[in-house]
Design a protein around this motif. Structure first.
Motif: not given
Length: 197
Positions: A32-50
């Motif tokens: 859940k903690k990992e998925l919460a980071v993706y949710d947060y970044l996506d909501k902010l419109g911050i792009s990232y590679e994984r």
């Protein structure tokens, strides 16, 4: 976008890593903690590679990840004052050696020590080995000051775990220290650490 990289970690073990854009397609097996980071970044419109990988506990484990991303993975240390009433998250280059006295002098804090795993979980939502700047999204009580070694500010991209050390994200440095920090209501204090062995 997927890019497969074959690299070797410091222990001489070959690892095949795939660089992917954005969050994983499936949530199964993700915390859940990992998925919460993706949710947060996506909501902010911050792009990232994984990149997904076996658990990475040390900077040596991260060497092949740096190779895959062609970007620096930060060393993240979670520290506390003598009363365990306030905390510091230190981001520094992995090759530098951490010296408590050097940092204490730089920030004017008389006594610093490593916070324990329970404190890290409670304040940052991370377990030992997975501390990162993304944990600041959980610091609702404003108990953590972010300290950043100035050498990291020269990097165009930085890499960090999404609060779980089975993946690493690559983001633009400016997105971390502007958009992300602003959203979490934190700021950074830059420090210059020699960190010589």
């Amino acid at each position: 976008m997927k890019q497969r990289i074959i690299g070797e970690n410091k222990k001489g073990v070959n690892m095949a890593l795939t660089v992917e854009k954005g969050r994983p397609e499936k949530s199964e097996g993700r915390s859940k903690k990992e998925l919460a980071v993706y949710d947060y970044l996506d909501k902010l419109g911050i792009s990232y590679e994984r990149v997904d990988h076996p658990e990475a506990h040390t900077m040596e484990d991260c060497a092949v990840i740096e190779e895959a991303f062609s970007a620096r993975v930060c060393k993240n240390l979670f520290l506390t004052n003598s009363k365990h009433s306030f905390y510091y998250l230190l981001m520094m280059p992995g090759e530098k050696v951490f010296k408590t006295a050097e940092l204490s002098k730089a920030i004017g804090c008389g006594h610093l020590s490593f916070a324990d795993g329970d404190e890290m979980e409670r304040v940052l939502g991370c377990t030992p080995g997975s501390a990162s700047v993304f944990g600041l999204m959980h610091d609702k009580e404003d108990l953590v000051e972010l300290l950043v070694d100035k050498d990291l500010m020269k990097e165009e991209y930085l890499c960090a775990h999404p609060c779980h050390n089975i993946a690493t994200l690559k983001l633009r440095t400016k997105d971390i220290f502007t958009k992300f920090l602003k959203a979490t209501k934190h700021y950074k204090t830059e420090v210059s650490l020699k960190g010589e062995g």
